[in-house]
Design an enzyme around this catalytic site. Structure first.
Site, PDB file in Angstrom:
ATOM      1  CE  LYS A 483      -0.181  -0.110   5.001  1.00 41.22           C
ATOM      2  NZ  LYS A 483      -0.916  -0.508   6.182  1.00 41.22           N
ATOM      3  CE1 TYR A 707      10.797  33.014   1.039  1.00 40.95           C
ATOM      4  CE2 TYR A 707      11.107  30.651   1.282  1.00 40.95           C
ATOM      5  CZ  TYR A 707      10.788  31.740   0.500  1.00 40.95           C
ATOM      6  OH  TYR A 707      10.487  31.565  -0.808  1.00 40.95           O
TER       7      TYR A 707
HETATM    8  C1  LIG Z   1      -0.215  -1.392   6.971  1.00 42.49           C
HETATM    9  C2  LIG Z   1      -0.854  -2.553   7.516  1.00 42.49           C
HETATM   10  C3  LIG Z   1      -0.079  -3.661   7.930  1.00 42.49           C
HETATM   11  C4  LIG Z   1       1.418  -3.667   7.968  1.00 42.49           C
HETATM   12  O1  LIG Z   1       1.899  -3.021   9.118  1.00 42.49           O
HETATM   13  P1  LIG Z   1       3.487  -2.937   9.403  1.00 42.49           P
HETATM   14  O2  LIG Z   1       3.580  -2.368  10.755  1.00 42.49           O
HETATM   15  O3  LIG Z   1       4.029  -2.031   8.368  1.00 42.49           O
HETATM   16  O4  LIG Z   1       3.995  -4.304   9.282  1.00 42.49           O
HETATM   17  C5  LIG Z   1      -0.761  -4.790   8.329  1.00 42.49           C
HETATM   18  N1  LIG Z   1      -2.096  -4.831   8.339  1.00 42.49           N
HETATM   19  C6  LIG Z   1      -2.866  -3.786   7.971  1.00 42.49           C
HETATM   20  C7  LIG Z   1      -4.352  -3.912   8.007  1.00 42.49           C
HETATM   21  C8  LIG Z   1      -2.277  -2.605   7.550  1.00 42.49           C
HETATM   22  O5  LIG Z   1      -3.036  -1.571   7.190  1.00 42.49           O
END
Ligand SMILES: *Cc1c(COP(=O)(O)O)cnc(C)c1O
Length: 809
Positions: A483, A707
């Site tokens: 993701k 700035y």
């Molecule tokens: C992002 C996510 C993970 C992975 O989490 P990590 O801490 O990066 O391993 C697992 N399950 C769900 C539902 C997520 O949204």
């Protein structure tokens, strides 16, 4: 070439099941992706990266009929006309065979080890020796237990000497490398000085590495490192340094005009003064190692210093870049020999985002008749769509390749004609030796961008995957989280690699991300975390499996499917066990299962939940409670719907901390990308954000920078402007000294506010020049802490305008 019969005499095996012992073997195979000629390959079912036994069927389909295996449950009868050799340890068997093959090579073998610089020294030495000696060099990154075995296997009598690189990460590995390589000459490059580890551990490391030279007579090294202490009477030292004991004595070393270093040295009463084209410590040291080696080989000081001036820093190998016309470009334009060509072709083959594959190839170094035939064979079995040849001596290929082939006499000719060649939606491998400067071609085909890049090491990602896998029982499936653009590191590029490594599932946040994966050849099942009604068409069209988290989304998806007469569409049910984000509450499971029993339109593939604090022991009792609630909820649901589903709740930290939460599958996220939230696994860095210095100026005390005059200078300062700002994802909160970057090995802090596309650094105490490279996040965890956030946020905030450069190293 060896027959199966002769191979059996060179390895220790427990039993064998031989159909044809006169089968000839040319290739050692361990990765089914790379098998080119099945029948003449011997497949080793290695269990180090993933279980090779699971790939026997794949290999068999590709024509392989000879296998080295360690698992006793292999159904040998099921594979007709095949040879099976059963051994205790498949890797050891491969190493034994490689060691035997090496023993047949009677010309000098140079072994290289050390913490850094091995690859550079190897490459440079090959270049320096080249006109006089045909050198076999182990391909880049082939320095491990497996890599060295493969590198040695490719040794042939065509070469006058060989340079083999040896790298170790665990104790006792060097003994095994030594037994294979048995170097005649040893080169020790260096022992990392910058490391935080103490003196004792450094000494241990040194001793461990020197085991490579147990039986080696001549050892070449810099006397900056206490190597002499560890040598015994059978060793002959050949060192450089500033003491009278050194064979090559450095008398003077200082910056010269421009960007070089002037060196004066003495060798056997002869004194030479010359310029090296570098100023950084590492390149100077590597050059001197090469110089000393050439002196050892009897070259004259004069000839060597002449050659050294032509050395160039090595570019990174196998860069994957975004090209114009929707192409991907693999740039590998430093050296070109059969071994590295083969690796580059493998890499090209792994790219699945484009069906069309073009190779742009320059003349190879040391091409003679025998090599010509091998080159032709290699190219014929690649499945290339088009070949563009540069250099006269490749003309012979044109008549033999059955794909469109263009021939240019020189790179200049290709460059002038480049605009007349159509490139469209394809992967282009540009492979050439340095003198052809094919990087000019690469530059013309690359999409333009500003110069801040995020480098992504796909091999490191693969190694991290393996670390987590090794913690899991084989029955547990693995879902990889891709993701948010794979936590900022890319979409199909990463997914491609995960697909090759046979993860079981991929997960994206939104349907669009899944569509992009499908359009780039990803066939793995994909779960979508936040689907809504607008994307139902795409879910169905692209076979993306939604997370169902509420009655509203369930009902509307079921009606959508019903209207289209679709049944049993896979869904994933999310239970809210305490995160209170998305998901059905445990109290809703009863009602949920009654609906699901009726809804033939969907099939529950998995039921999952998310732990809120798997990496925080303060909340361990809550985690236990979540696991318990989850178990009960899924039991309840399964009872209601009447079939088994996959259960999963563990994220990265839970893989490390909660083995009792593995259930049927785990969801690996941040750890894959090299961030070790639990500080337990020693992960490899995957992403490196780099920028460059645009300008440096010297300013008086009292002047202000940026700035609103926020950066007030307390002393005469050198201020460097770099090309990264908050629009690239470098938060404004890093301003005014909160953020620090790494420049030429030293930390430098920000001055003044971070601007949109730039920011300023105080480089007063560091040797810095314009166009120098700067590492933006030398320590991601520390940087996150400095602005009170977590590494996740820093990674995914790196803006999409920052060019991603992929390599495999
Ligand atoms: C992002 C996510 C993970 C992975 O989490 P990590 O801490 O990066 O391993 C697992 N399950 C769900 C539902 C997520 O949204």
């Amino acid at each position: 070439m060896y027959t199966i019969a002769s191979i059996l005499t060179h390895i220790d095996y427990e039993r064998s099941y031989i159909f044809n012992d006169s089968q000839e073997i040319y290739d050692l195979a361990y990765d089914t992706r790379k098998i080119r000629s099945g029948t003449t390959s011997l497949f080793f079912a290695l269990t180090s990266v993933r279980d090779g036994h699971d790939f026997i069927e794949d290999a068999y389909k590709k024509g392989v009929r000879s296998f080295v295996v360690s698992r006793n449950d292999i159904d040998t009868v099921g594979y007709e006309n095949a040879n099976f050799i059963f051994v205790n340890n498949v890797l050891f068997a491969m190493q034994q065979l490689a060691a035997y093959h090496r023993s047949q090579f009677d010309k000098p073998i140079i072994g290289i080890t050390g913490s850094n610089g091995k690859t550079v020294v190897k490459e440079w030495l090959t270049q320096l020796l080249l006109p006089d000696k045909k050198v076999y060099q182990s391909p880049n990154s082939y320095n491990s237990q497996l890599g060295v075995a493969l590198a040695l296997w490719n040794l042939t009598d065509d070469y006058d000497c060989a340079i083999i690189e040896a790298g170790i990460s665990l104790p006792e590995e060097m003994e095994r490398l030594e037994a294979m390589i048995k170097p005649d000459i040893g080169i020790f490059t260096n022992i990392g000085l910058a490391h935080s580890s103490g003196f004792v551990s450094k000494e241990l490391k040194l001793k461990e590495k020197l085991k490579l030279f147990k039986q080696t007579k001549h050892i070449i090294f810099s006397s900056l490192y206490p190597i002499r202490e560890f040598l015994d009477s059978k060793h002959v030292a050949f060192s450089f340094g500033d003491s009278v004991d050194d064979d090559v004595r450095i008398l003077k070393m200082e910056d010269s005009i421009g960007s070089g270093t002037a060196i004066q040295l003495e060798y056997r009463t002869e004194i030479a003064t010359f310029d090296l084209p570098f100023q950084d410590r590492a390149s100077i040291e590597n050059s001197l190692t090469c110089l000393t080696t050439l002196l050892f080989f009897g070259y004259s000081l004069d000839a060597i210093t002449h050659k050294l001036q032509r050395l160039q820093p090595l570019d990174m190998r196998l860069q994957l870049k975004t090209g114009k016309y929707n192409c991907s470009i693999i740039d590998d334009t430093y050296s070109n020999d059969l071994a590295s060509l083969q690796i580059a072709l493998d890499f090209l083959h792994q790219q699945q985002q484009h069906k069309k594959k073009t190779l742009i190839l320059s003349d190879l170094e040391g091409l003679d008749d025998r090599f010509r035939e091998k080159l032709l064979k290699l190219l014929q079995r690649q499945g290339l769509s088009r070949v563009i040849l540069v250099g006269r001596s490749l003309a012979f290929l044109k008549a033999h390749l059955d794909v469109p082939t263009l021939l240019f006499e020189s790179t200049e000719e290709l460059l002038t004609n480049l605009e007349h060649i159509t490139f469209d939606n394809e992967s282009i491998l540009i492979k050439g030796s340095r003198i052809f400067h094919l990087e000019d071609v690469s530059q013309m085909l690359s999409a333009k961008s500003h110069e801040t890049v995020l480098e992504i090491n796909l091999a490191a990602l693969e190694r991290n995957l393996q670390r987590y896998r090794s913690l899991l029982p084989t029955s547990v499936k693995l879902m990889a989280m891709v993701k948010a653009f794979s936590y900022g590191s890319g979409s199909y590029e990463v997914a491609n690699l995960l697909q090759f490594n046979k993860v079981d599932y991929l997960t994206v946040a939104f349907a669009d991300e899944g569509v992009e994966l499908r359009q780039n050849g990803i066939e793995l099942p994909v779960m979508v975390l936040s689907p809504d009604e607008q994307v139902f068409d795409n879910l169905v069209l692209y076979k993306l499996e939604p997370e169902i988290y509420s009655f509203r989304i369930l009902n509307s998806f079921v009606s959508y499917l019903r209207a289209r007469k679709i049944t049993k569409f896979p869904i994933h049910v999310k239970i809210d066990t305490g995160m209170h984000r998305l998901g059905f509450l445990p109290t809703e499971v009863e009602r949920l299962s009654t609906i699901l029993v009726e809804a033939k339109e969907v099939q529950v593939k998995s039921v999952f939940s998310h732990l809120v604090a798997s990496g925080n022991s303060e909340h361990d009792s809550f985690t236990l409670q979540q696991i318990d609630v989850f178990t009960k909820s899924v039991d309840h649901l399964e009872n209601g719907i009447g079939y088994r589903v996959l259960r999963h709740i563990a994220n990265t930290s839970a893989i490390v901390n909660w083995p009792n939460a593995y259930f049927d599958m785990v969801r690996l996220g941040i750890g894959l990308y090299g961030v070790d939230m639990d500080h337990r696994l020693g992960l490899d860095t995957v992403s490196t954000l780099k920028t460059t210095i645009t300008q440096i100026k010297e300013l008086d005390a009292g002047e202000t920078v940026g700035y609103d005059r926020k950066g007030v200078l307390k002393r005469v300062s050198r201020i460097a402007t770099v090309k990264i700002g908050y629009a690239d994802g470098y938060s404004r909160r890093f301003g005014n000294g909160v953020g620090s970057m790494l420049l030429n090995g030293q930390r430098v802090s920000t001055v003044g506010s971070i601007c949109m596309d730039m920011c300023m650094l105080d480089v007063t105490d560091v040797a810095a020049r314009e166009e120098d490279e700067v590492f933006v996040f030398p320590d991601l965890m520390e940087a996150a802490k400095a602005i009170d956030t977590i590494p996740y946020e820093l990674l995914v905030n790196i803006s999409s305008r920052v060019k991603r450069v992929y390599f495999y190293g």
